[in-house]
Design a protein around this motif. Structure first.
Motif, PDB file in Angstrom:
ATOM      1  N   TYR A  73      77.720  97.064  16.770  1.00 27.62           N
ATOM      2  CA  TYR A  73      77.948  95.615  16.830  1.00 27.62           C
ATOM      3  C   TYR A  73      77.484  94.959  15.528  1.00 27.62           C
ATOM      4  N   LYS A  74      76.328  95.384  15.023  1.00 21.43           N
ATOM      5  CA  LYS A  74      75.824  94.825  13.765  1.00 21.43           C
ATOM      6  C   LYS A  74      76.744  95.168  12.594  1.00 21.43           C
ATOM      7  N   THR A  75      77.108  96.437  12.482  1.00 20.86           N
ATOM      8  CA  THR A  75      77.963  96.836  11.360  1.00 20.86           C
ATOM      9  C   THR A  75      79.372  96.272  11.507  1.00 20.86           C
ATOM     10  N   GLY A  76      79.849  96.155  12.749  1.00 20.43           N
ATOM     11  CA  GLY A  76      81.177  95.587  12.971  1.00 20.43           C
ATOM     12  C   GLY A  76      81.257  94.136  12.527  1.00 20.43           C
ATOM     13  N   LYS A  77      80.193  93.365  12.790  1.00 19.15           N
ATOM     14  CA  LYS A  77      80.180  91.968  12.347  1.00 19.15           C
ATOM     15  C   LYS A  77      80.188  91.870  10.824  1.00 19.15           C
ATOM     16  N   MET A  78      79.522  92.829  10.166  1.00 19.94           N
ATOM     17  CA  MET A  78      79.432  92.784   8.699  1.00 19.94           C
ATOM     18  C   MET A  78      80.706  93.294   8.024  1.00 19.94           C
ATOM     19  N   SER A  79      81.262  94.391   8.558  1.00 18.75           N
ATOM     20  CA  SER A  79      82.379  95.039   7.860  1.00 18.75           C
ATOM     21  C   SER A  79      83.739  94.770   8.486  1.00 18.75           C
ATOM     22  N   GLY A  80      83.747  94.343   9.744  1.00 15.50           N
ATOM     23  CA  GLY A  80      85.027  94.102  10.415  1.00 15.50           C
ATOM     24  C   GLY A  80      85.625  95.329  11.061  1.00 15.50           C
ATOM     25  N   SER A  81      84.898  96.449  11.057  1.00 15.26           N
ATOM     26  CA  SER A  81      85.413  97.668  11.685  1.00 15.26           C
ATOM     27  C   SER A  81      84.266  98.511  12.205  1.00 15.26           C
ATOM     28  N   VAL A  82      84.577  99.459  13.096  1.00 16.74           N
ATOM     29  CA  VAL A  82      83.567 100.350  13.676  1.00 16.74           C
ATOM     30  C   VAL A  82      84.115 101.769  13.709  1.00 16.74           C
TER      31      VAL A  82
END
Length: 713
Positions: A378-387
């Motif tokens: 969730y944290k990385t998805g908010k920053m990068s737009g992908s998971v």
């Protein structure tokens, strides 16, 4: 020509054109068939040289990590009270009774395969590359990142053909023991392991630095890197009674401020974890650590506890435990509930620092891995737009075996991420909420563009249940009136009492209040034919409060179960007595249910004086009166909420009730998520924009009335 980390290894001379996979060294164009002695000698020398380089790098990396964690120290370690701690140097590793767990995920693929998943114009490639490891074949699946806007489409695609896409992903993950676990295999440490097949890897295990170099430095826990820093999490097993001191020593040495507990102490007949905190208001000492219980707040599916922790040599500080209490052992996890829990943890203010978050379940792998994956992605998805779920699960498993332990948990990570990203949290303070509604009221229209947009998003997010989801309801359609709303099977209560020639079906669903799981039972008024089922529902589930959203004199069938004041009627095998009846802002009646060989059961029924929509009353005020009445009733029993079709106005009442409980407990509010949670149980709740606007108005009036009451006092 080269492969491996930093391309420091040379492709085999036997590979055609000396080309190989950049990571594994596997010959991409096959092997040369002719024998070449010189090639063999050169290849052997290069391989030996590469092995030496790799070993040297591993040794240097290990020494650096252990030095950073305080493992390599010159002074002799302190022994715990000078007794049971023994230096590791005096022990020999005993692994004779332990079999190494090296189960590798396999598939039936024989060659490289590319699968293209086309979802809303996006193409996702799954490249499956075969590697040879000894005589065991394993397939590592290289998965591309998934845009957070496309998670729903990817889930739909992967669930096709009996979830074949998810199964292939999960099968590609490394499983079992993949790194040395020598400390956990020592005979003196084995009793500290909940399962002998779930041991901490030596390179990432948490070392109790106070006792470093001795057998007292061991605890079954590993550091896991996160989105913001290395060692952002500690994944641990639930402690035993005999390891409580080690558990709290770990908390203190890393100044842990948040503990995420994902198991109950017992589930069914299984002991999952020992209670490692004192009783409310008490203080207990665990080894060298003193723990004081400060407060407890109980929510529908989790409990929050606060402790003050102190130890000689450190300043006392606060620790918050977030205990998720409704994780099903074998059933499907509710992703929305987990996301709301995660948001609650994330919104908690903690002191600045770099202390890890301690996450544990029973084994410290399955549920623990699921939660950590959700938090990280969730944290990385908010920053990068992908998971990339699979890649992070692999990363976790490099530091602790079998993180995200089951297939269902792996799927749950995707579902939780979908829930988290498809609707951003709309948490507001009371002041922010009042300002928002005041602005809408000044414009003279509560059904504003912003509220319409919110409601439209909710309609899109409503669960689309299949015919199987309504199977039981369709089989008992004769029990429902013509205005009945179909019920979702898994949220339908079953009647437990036995009445001759009557079944267990009832037209109702359960939903949660903000503080109690399944705190609401939502149903419709009974027909003349199923009045006994209605009474059984009230008695079986001990509903001491019944909220009717219509005046009962407008409901013809109510005469079959609601006797006149100071009179009684028989609904075999029950005798219903109307004990009292009062009328003020609401009409409130007290009924007593009598059944032979059972204790009398008393309920209170509240109903409005006039219909909603009538010009004779203010709907907002009437709704607030009903909610206030219910809030002042006993909270240890469910509240039955009834309307003509089991949906109209029921969702409005429940949403306002839950929102006010949230304001009271947390001093903030999220109307969107409150309604979203209700609609997962019954999509028809809060179905119209008028009802959605009424929720905002009722909460606004309640807060304003509360503010005036506080000012007067």
């Amino acid at each position: 020509m080269y492969y491996g980390s930093n391309c420091n290894s040379t492709c085999s001379l036997n590979c055609r054109n000396q080309t190989c996979d950049s990571k594994s060294g596997y010959c991409l164009e096959g092997h040369e068939t002719e024998n070449n002695p010189l090639s063999a000698y050169v290849g052997g020398f290069v391989g030996f040289l590469s092995l030496v380089v790799i070993i040297a790098a591993v040794v240097l990396l290990y020494r650096r990590q252990t030095i950073e964690r305080g493992v390599l120290r010159s002074p002799k370690p302190k022994l715990r009270n000078g007794s049971s701690c023994r230096n590791y140097e005096t022990l020999e590793l005993d692994t004779s009774t332990l079999q190494e767990e090296t189960r590798l995920a396999r598939t039936d693929l024989d060659q490289t395969e590319v699968k293209r998943h086309v979802t809303t114009g996006k193409v996702y490639e799954k490249l499956q590359v075969k590697n040879s490891i000894g005589d065991m074949g394993t397939y590592q699946q290289l998965l591309l990142d998934i845009p957070i806007t496309e998670i729903g489409s990817v889930i739909t695609e992967m669930q096709r053909d009996n979830a074949e896409g998810f199964k292939r992903d999960y099968a590609s993950l490394p499983h079992g023991e993949r790194s040395p676990c020598d400390a956990g295999k020592l005979s003196i440490n084995r009793p500290k392991n909940r399962f002998q097949k779930t041991l901490p890897y030596d390179h990432s295990r948490v070392i109790l630095r106070r006792y470093v170099g001795t057998t007292c430095d061991y605890i079954n826990a590993n550091y896991i890197s996160g989105a913001e820093r290395n060692n952002e999490y500690i994944a641990a097993q639930g402690p035993f009674e005999t390891t409580l001191s080690e558990f709290w020593e770990m908390v203190c040495q890393d100044q842990i401020q948040q503990i995420i507990m994902l198991t109950n102490l017992t589930e069914g007949e299984k002991v999952k974890c020992y209670k490692y905190w004192p009783n409310k208001g008490k203080t207990e000492t665990y080894g060298t650590v003193s723990v004081e219980f400060i407060e407890e707040m109980v929510y529908a599916f989790f409990t929050k506890r606060r402790f003050i922790v102190s130890q000689q040599g450190i300043k006392s500080y606060a620790v918050t435990q977030f205990h998720y209490t409704t994780w099903p052992d074998h059933e499907t996890l509710d992703p929305l509930c987990l996301v709301i829990f995660h948001n609650h943890v994330a919104n908690e203010t903690v002191a600045q620092g770099i202390s890890p978050t301690l996450v544990h379940c029973s084994t410290g792998t399955g549920r623990t891995g699921t939660y950590i994956a959700l938090d990280y992605l969730y944290k990385t998805g908010k920053m990068s737009g992908s998971v990339n779920v699979a890649e992070y699960v692999k990363t976790m498993r490099e530091n602790r075996m079998n993180m995200v332990e089951t297939f269902n948990q792996y799927v749950a990570v995707f579902l939780a991420l979908q829930e988290a990203f498809q609707a951003k949290p709309a948490l507001q303070s009371k002041k922010q909420f009042l300002n928002k509604v005041t602005s809408l009221m000044k414009k003279g229209n509560m059904i504003s563009t912003s509220l319409k947009e919110e409601h439209e998003i909710l309609k899109k997010l409503c669960s689309a249940y299949t015919d199987d989801g309504y199977k039981a309801e369709k089989q008992h359609m004769e029990n429902s009136g013509k205005d009945a709303v179909l019920l979702v099977n898994k949220y339908r209560p079953h009647l437990t009492s036995t009445v001759l020639a009557r079944g267990s079906f009832i037209d109702a669903i359960v939903a949660s209040t903000y503080t109690k799981d399944n705190g609401f039972i939502i149903t419709q008024y009974p027909s003349h034919d199923n009045v006994v089922e209605f009474i059984r529902l009230i008695v079986d589930y001990e509903c001491r409060t019944v909220i009717c959203l219509d005046p009962l004199h407008h409901i013809k069938s109510s005469k079959a179960w609601m006797p006149s004041p100071s009179s009684e009627m028989v609904v075999s095998p029950y005798r219903v007595v109307c004990n009292t009846c009062k009328e003020t802002d609401l009409k409130v009646s007290t009924l007593i249910m009598h059944k032979e060989m059972e204790e009398p059961f008393c309920i209170t029924v509240a109903e409005p004086i006039y219909e909603f929509g009538s010009k004779l009353q203010n709907d907002v005020t009437c709704l607030c009166n009903l909610v206030s009445f219910a809030l002042n009733r006993p909270r240890n029993s469910p509240i039955a909420v009834i309307s003509m079709d089991g949906a109209s106005m029921c969702g409005v009442f429940c949403a306002v009730f839950n929102a006010i409980q949230q304001i009271t407990m947390d001093d903030n509010i999220d109307v969107f998520r409150t309604v979203r949670q209700l609609q997962t149980r019954r999509p028809e709740l809060c179905a119209t924009q008028d009802e959605y606007g009424l929720i905002y108005q009722a909460i606004y009036e309640y807060i304003q009335g509360l503010s005036e009451y506080v000012s007067l006092n």
